[in-house]
Design a protein around this motif. Sequence first.
Motif, PDB file in Angstrom:
ATOM      1  N   THR A 229       1.017  -1.006  -0.209  1.00 30.39           N
ATOM      2  CA  THR A 229      -0.361  -0.231  -0.095  1.00 30.39           C
ATOM      3  C   THR A 229       1.151   1.010   0.056  1.00 30.39           C
ATOM      4  O   THR A 229       0.519   2.006  -0.885  1.00 30.39           O
ATOM      5  CB  THR A 229      -1.067  -0.236   1.335  1.00 30.39           C
ATOM      6  N   PHE A 230       2.047   1.105   1.034  1.00 25.00           N
ATOM      7  CA  PHE A 230       2.396   2.436   1.091  1.00 25.00           C
ATOM      8  C   PHE A 230       3.266   2.643   0.157  1.00 25.00           C
ATOM      9  O   PHE A 230       3.261   3.690  -0.536  1.00 25.00           O
ATOM     10  CB  PHE A 230       4.112   2.132   2.077  1.00 25.00           C
ATOM     11  N   PHE A 231       3.902   1.999  -0.443  1.00 21.58           N
ATOM     12  CA  PHE A 231       4.576   2.129  -2.946  1.00 21.58           C
ATOM     13  C   PHE A 231       3.497   2.064  -3.503  1.00 21.58           C
ATOM     14  O   PHE A 231       4.593   2.952  -4.267  1.00 21.58           O
ATOM     15  CB  PHE A 231       6.197   1.227  -2.303  1.00 21.58           C
ATOM     16  N   THR A 232       2.352   1.648  -3.949  1.00 23.27           N
ATOM     17  CA  THR A 232       1.932   1.837  -4.475  1.00 23.27           C
ATOM     18  C   THR A 232       0.661   2.848  -4.425  1.00 23.27           C
ATOM     19  O   THR A 232       0.589   3.756  -5.181  1.00 23.27           O
ATOM     20  CB  THR A 232       1.412   0.571  -4.982  1.00 23.27           C
ATOM     21  N   ALA A 233       0.131   2.896  -2.883  1.00 22.91           N
ATOM     22  CA  ALA A 233      -0.510   4.180  -3.180  1.00 22.91           C
ATOM     23  C   ALA A 233      -0.436   4.886  -1.566  1.00 22.91           C
ATOM     24  O   ALA A 233      -1.224   5.151  -0.989  1.00 22.91           O
ATOM     25  CB  ALA A 233      -2.425   3.625  -3.226  1.00 22.91           C
ATOM     26  N   PRO A 234       0.865   5.793  -1.729  1.00 30.09           N
ATOM     27  CA  PRO A 234       0.794   6.913  -0.359  1.00 30.09           C
ATOM     28  C   PRO A 234      -0.060   7.708  -0.505  1.00 30.09           C
ATOM     29  O   PRO A 234      -0.636   8.312  -1.701  1.00 30.09           O
ATOM     30  CB  PRO A 234       2.386   7.294  -0.882  1.00 30.09           C
ATOM     31  N   THR A 235      -0.466   8.017   0.943  1.00 28.93           N
ATOM     32  CA  THR A 235      -1.532   9.068   0.662  1.00 28.93           C
ATOM     33  C   THR A 235      -0.479  10.894   1.200  1.00 28.93           C
ATOM     34  O   THR A 235      -1.472  11.360   0.672  1.00 28.93           O
ATOM     35  CB  THR A 235      -2.850   9.014   2.042  1.00 28.93           C
ATOM     36  N   SER A 236       0.085  10.657   2.259  1.00 27.24           N
ATOM     37  CA  SER A 236       1.062  12.132   2.110  1.00 27.24           C
ATOM     38  C   SER A 236       0.866  12.975   1.068  1.00 27.24           C
ATOM     39  O   SER A 236       2.302  11.932   0.284  1.00 27.24           O
ATOM     40  CB  SER A 236       0.831  11.700   3.517  1.00 27.24           C
ATOM     41  N   ALA A 237       1.629  14.033   1.361  1.00 22.93           N
ATOM     42  CA  ALA A 237       2.221  14.904  -0.073  1.00 22.93           C
ATOM     43  C   ALA A 237       3.486  14.532   0.214  1.00 22.93           C
ATOM     44  O   ALA A 237       4.116  14.403  -0.668  1.00 22.93           O
ATOM     45  CB  ALA A 237       1.884  15.932   0.275  1.00 22.93           C
ATOM     46  N   ARG A 238       3.968  14.518   1.292  1.00 26.97           N
ATOM     47  CA  ARG A 238       5.128  14.384   1.635  1.00 26.97           C
ATOM     48  C   ARG A 238       5.998  12.568   1.706  1.00 26.97           C
ATOM     49  O   ARG A 238       7.251  12.369   0.506  1.00 26.97           O
ATOM     50  CB  ARG A 238       5.526  14.824   3.235  1.00 26.97           C
ATOM     51  N   ALA A 239       5.205  11.865   1.900  1.00 31.31           N
ATOM     52  CA  ALA A 239       5.290  10.316   1.021  1.00 31.31           C
ATOM     53  C   ALA A 239       5.194  10.562  -0.140  1.00 31.31           C
ATOM     54  O   ALA A 239       6.451   9.565  -1.031  1.00 31.31           O
ATOM     55  CB  ALA A 239       4.368   9.367   1.773  1.00 31.31           C
ATOM     56  N   LYS A 240       4.482  10.608  -0.734  1.00 33.91           N
ATOM     57  CA  LYS A 240       4.912  10.940  -2.455  1.00 33.91           C
ATOM     58  C   LYS A 240       5.416  11.854  -2.868  1.00 33.91           C
ATOM     59  O   LYS A 240       5.971  10.943  -4.140  1.00 33.91           O
ATOM     60  CB  LYS A 240       2.928  11.903  -3.091  1.00 33.91           C
ATOM     61  N   ASP A 241       5.895  12.757  -3.056  1.00 35.91           N
ATOM     62  CA  ASP A 241       7.010  13.848  -3.384  1.00 35.91           C
ATOM     63  C   ASP A 241       8.508  12.586  -2.868  1.00 35.91           C
ATOM     64  O   ASP A 241       9.338  12.792  -3.839  1.00 35.91           O
ATOM     65  CB  ASP A 241       7.314  14.861  -2.176  1.00 35.91           C
ATOM     66  N   PHE A 242       8.955  12.437  -1.579  1.00 37.27           N
ATOM     67  CA  PHE A 242       9.757  11.098  -1.346  1.00 37.27           C
ATOM     68  C   PHE A 242       9.542  10.528  -1.907  1.00 37.27           C
ATOM     69  O   PHE A 242      11.185  10.074  -3.399  1.00 37.27           O
ATOM     70  CB  PHE A 242       9.766  10.914  -0.316  1.00 37.27           C
ATOM     71  N   LEU A 243       8.794   9.580  -2.537  1.00 35.16           N
ATOM     72  CA  LEU A 243       8.677   8.227  -3.310  1.00 35.16           C
ATOM     73  C   LEU A 243       9.486   9.042  -4.842  1.00 35.16           C
ATOM     74  O   LEU A 243       9.837   7.837  -5.222  1.00 35.16           O
ATOM     75  CB  LEU A 243       7.482   7.613  -2.862  1.00 35.16           C
TER      76      LEU A 243
END
Length: 247
Positions: A229-243
Amino acid sequence: MPAANDALVVLEKVNKHFGDLHVLRDIDLRVDRGEVIVVIGPSGSGKSTLCRAINRLETIDSGTITVDGRPLPQEGKALAHLRADVGMVFQAFNLFAHKTILDNVTLGPIKVKGTPKAQARAEAMALLERVGVANQADKFPAQLSGGQQQRVAIARSLAMSPKVMLFDEPTSALDPEMINEVLDVMTDLAHEGMTMIVVTHEMGFARRAANRVVFMADGEIQEEADPETFFTAPTSARAKDFLSKIL
Ligand code: ADP
Ligand code: MG
């Protein structure tokens, strides 16, 4: 949901400052027995400080940390025993340069646990066998590759029979061809049921071994999810940006 008494490491409202810098902000984290947590996040987000706080290498300003139901001891013998319960493997290979590989592994059990020398040596050899470096036992750290040294560091921690193992970017300083030999040992440990908190950006490892990914930024846990879930569908903007930067 596991029973409450399955909790092995529990952080509640943990805060830590370095001067004006608020590096851990109200961290709540619970790691159950046998769970493998991967902590991921940008540089400077507080991941190492979090690990160091759990091993009491750093003090905290407020909040509580318990390991196996007990608050972290402040000093003395109790602290040495906590360090035995909480194994730690760092980015740099922190082996004792002037001791042989075997002596690196037997030192803690002999000095801290009072294990008889012959028994400590036999157990150390078994652990070196397990991480694939038994044939290096009489050498000194500098004679081994980085990957071999890091596997010895893992064996050295395991020799203390820890309840939980912390890994802080254990493969970041390794040449690429040595990364997998260390991750393989860690994956085996995870599958054998060791409780682990692992700071790493190795997503293959996270997918293979982690029950949960914890994403930190600016001293806060921004998001927690299972690896897929985290790698395919992160929810926070920070996580999306980091990934988007590391994938
Ligand atoms: P990470 O491991 O996520 O890169 P760290 O926990 O190492 O982050 O650091 C978090 C922040 O705290 C960074 O801004 C770092 O510069 C700062 N920091 C870490 N250790 C110290 C220290 N001993 N003294 C002052 N600042 C520190
Ligand atoms: Mg770090």
